[in-house]
Design a protein around this motif. Sequence first.
Motif, PDB file in Angstrom:
ATOM      1  N   ARG A 251       0.829  -1.212   0.000  1.00 38.72           N
ATOM      2  CA  ARG A 251       0.000   0.000   0.000  1.00 38.72           C
ATOM      3  C   ARG A 251       0.858   1.254   0.000  1.00 38.72           C
ATOM      4  O   ARG A 251       0.583   2.218  -0.719  1.00 38.72           O
ATOM      5  CB  ARG A 251      -0.945   0.000   1.209  1.00 38.72           C
ATOM      6  CG  ARG A 251      -1.923  -1.170   1.230  1.00 38.72           C
ATOM      7  CD  ARG A 251      -3.117  -0.928   2.144  1.00 38.72           C
ATOM      8  NE  ARG A 251      -2.795  -0.294   3.405  1.00 38.72           N
ATOM      9  CZ  ARG A 251      -2.472  -0.943   4.515  1.00 38.72           C
ATOM     10  NH1 ARG A 251      -2.398  -2.279   4.516  1.00 38.72           N
ATOM     11  NH2 ARG A 251      -2.245  -0.281   5.627  1.00 38.72           N
ATOM     12  N   ALA A 252       1.913   1.217   0.820  1.00 46.04           N
ATOM     13  CA  ALA A 252       2.795   2.379   0.909  1.00 46.04           C
ATOM     14  C   ALA A 252       3.501   2.631  -0.431  1.00 46.04           C
ATOM     15  O   ALA A 252       3.603   3.776  -0.897  1.00 46.04           O
ATOM     16  CB  ALA A 252       3.821   2.179   2.021  1.00 46.04           C
ATOM     17  N   PHE A 254       2.510   1.776  -3.402  1.00 43.91           N
ATOM     18  CA  PHE A 254       1.544   2.254  -4.386  1.00 43.91           C
ATOM     19  C   PHE A 254       1.308   3.753  -4.212  1.00 43.91           C
ATOM     20  O   PHE A 254       1.276   4.513  -5.194  1.00 43.91           O
ATOM     21  CB  PHE A 254       0.227   1.492  -4.233  1.00 43.91           C
ATOM     22  CG  PHE A 254      -0.824   1.867  -5.236  1.00 43.91           C
ATOM     23  CD1 PHE A 254      -0.815   1.341  -6.513  1.00 43.91           C
ATOM     24  CD2 PHE A 254      -1.826   2.764  -4.890  1.00 43.91           C
ATOM     25  CE1 PHE A 254      -1.783   1.694  -7.441  1.00 43.91           C
ATOM     26  CE2 PHE A 254      -2.801   3.117  -5.816  1.00 43.91           C
ATOM     27  CZ  PHE A 254      -2.773   2.591  -7.092  1.00 43.91           C
ATOM     28  N   SER A 255       1.153   4.192  -2.952  1.00 45.72           N
ATOM     29  CA  SER A 255       0.911   5.609  -2.675  1.00 45.72           C
ATOM     30  C   SER A 255       2.114   6.462  -3.040  1.00 45.72           C
ATOM     31  O   SER A 255       1.972   7.598  -3.513  1.00 45.72           O
ATOM     32  CB  SER A 255       0.564   5.804  -1.192  1.00 45.72           C
ATOM     33  OG  SER A 255      -0.618   5.126  -0.850  1.00 45.72           O
ATOM     34  N   GLU A 256       3.302   5.909  -2.802  1.00 41.97           N
ATOM     35  CA  GLU A 256       4.537   6.659  -3.037  1.00 41.97           C
ATOM     36  C   GLU A 256       5.088   6.465  -4.451  1.00 41.97           C
ATOM     37  O   GLU A 256       6.149   6.995  -4.792  1.00 41.97           O
ATOM     38  CB  GLU A 256       5.588   6.237  -2.004  1.00 41.97           C
ATOM     39  CG  GLU A 256       5.168   6.554  -0.569  1.00 41.97           C
ATOM     40  CD  GLU A 256       6.006   5.818   0.472  1.00 41.97           C
ATOM     41  OE1 GLU A 256       7.051   5.237   0.087  1.00 41.97           O
ATOM     42  OE2 GLU A 256       5.611   5.812   1.660  1.00 41.97           O
ATOM     43  N   ARG A 257       4.387   5.702  -5.249  1.00 44.30           N
ATOM     44  CA  ARG A 257       4.752   5.455  -6.643  1.00 44.30           C
ATOM     45  C   ARG A 257       6.196   4.929  -6.760  1.00 44.30           C
ATOM     46  O   ARG A 257       6.994   5.430  -7.553  1.00 44.30           O
ATOM     47  CB  ARG A 257       4.561   6.725  -7.483  1.00 44.30           C
ATOM     48  CG  ARG A 257       3.129   7.193  -7.539  1.00 44.30           C
ATOM     49  CD  ARG A 257       2.970   8.387  -8.446  1.00 44.30           C
ATOM     50  NE  ARG A 257       1.567   8.801  -8.508  1.00 44.30           N
ATOM     51  CZ  ARG A 257       1.122   9.819  -9.237  1.00 44.30           C
ATOM     52  NH1 ARG A 257       1.981  10.520  -9.997  1.00 44.30           N
ATOM     53  NH2 ARG A 257      -0.147  10.142  -9.239  1.00 44.30           N
TER      54      ARG A 257
END
Length: 265
Positions: A251-252, A254-257
């Motif tokens: 998840r992290a 994905f959020s941080e690309r």
Amino acid sequence: MSAEHVDEAIKIKVVQDVVAIVTIDNQKKRNAISLSMCRALGSAFDDLSARADVKAVVLRGEGGHFCAGADISEFSANRSDAMAGQIYDEVSDEALQSIRTCSKPVVAAVSGVAVGGGLGLALACDFRLASSDIRMGITAARLGLVYSIDETRLLFEKVGLTNAKEILFTGDIFTGKDCERLSLVDRFCGEDVDAQAIEFAASMANGAPLSIRGAKAILNSLAEGSQDSAKSLLKAHIVAAFDSHDYVEGRAAFSERRKPVFRGL
């Protein structure tokens, strides 16, 4: 590999830090597999399944052939009657089960012959990549044998009922186009099947280990029709993934690309 089940004809090495290559090396017999080799092969896959550093596995044969099946020279001693044959089949089925249930993706790099028990080994893998010179078949009908239940199930799962009947009833050895028609092969790779199998295996090593392990367990259970009896065990894979470090990391990332760094925990 368990010290109890070691055979020098079964070799293991790790490449690209994450892909284990399991090689059958009995070249004088086109990699025909003895009872000792069968035990060692099962032990090798059990060990690799538990190793955190290994993310995917390639199964191959040395010297241009995948595996010519069971070593027939042992039959007079190890498959001489029904009782001996049952013991032999149990060892063989245990090895197939170790490959099939390995927690990592398993890719068969098939060249030359893959017949009888050799084809069974390829069918136990998740994927079959093949060179153009392949010859595949099950000759049990020409030896007066009945293919084991587990091996027949693997064949049926992969090729379907009618194709399985053609393979088993004729006892024929099939070449490239017929192997494709019968759904025995997932992808043809020309002459560089080992390299392409390693590349394909490595591409799956980027996934979250718990996700792959859970998906494989569920898919295998659906194929076997055991999903209802195994529901609690299968749900445990789902729960473990939700509670894992890798889910937080995924998840992290994905959020941080960015590319996630999965640990299998």
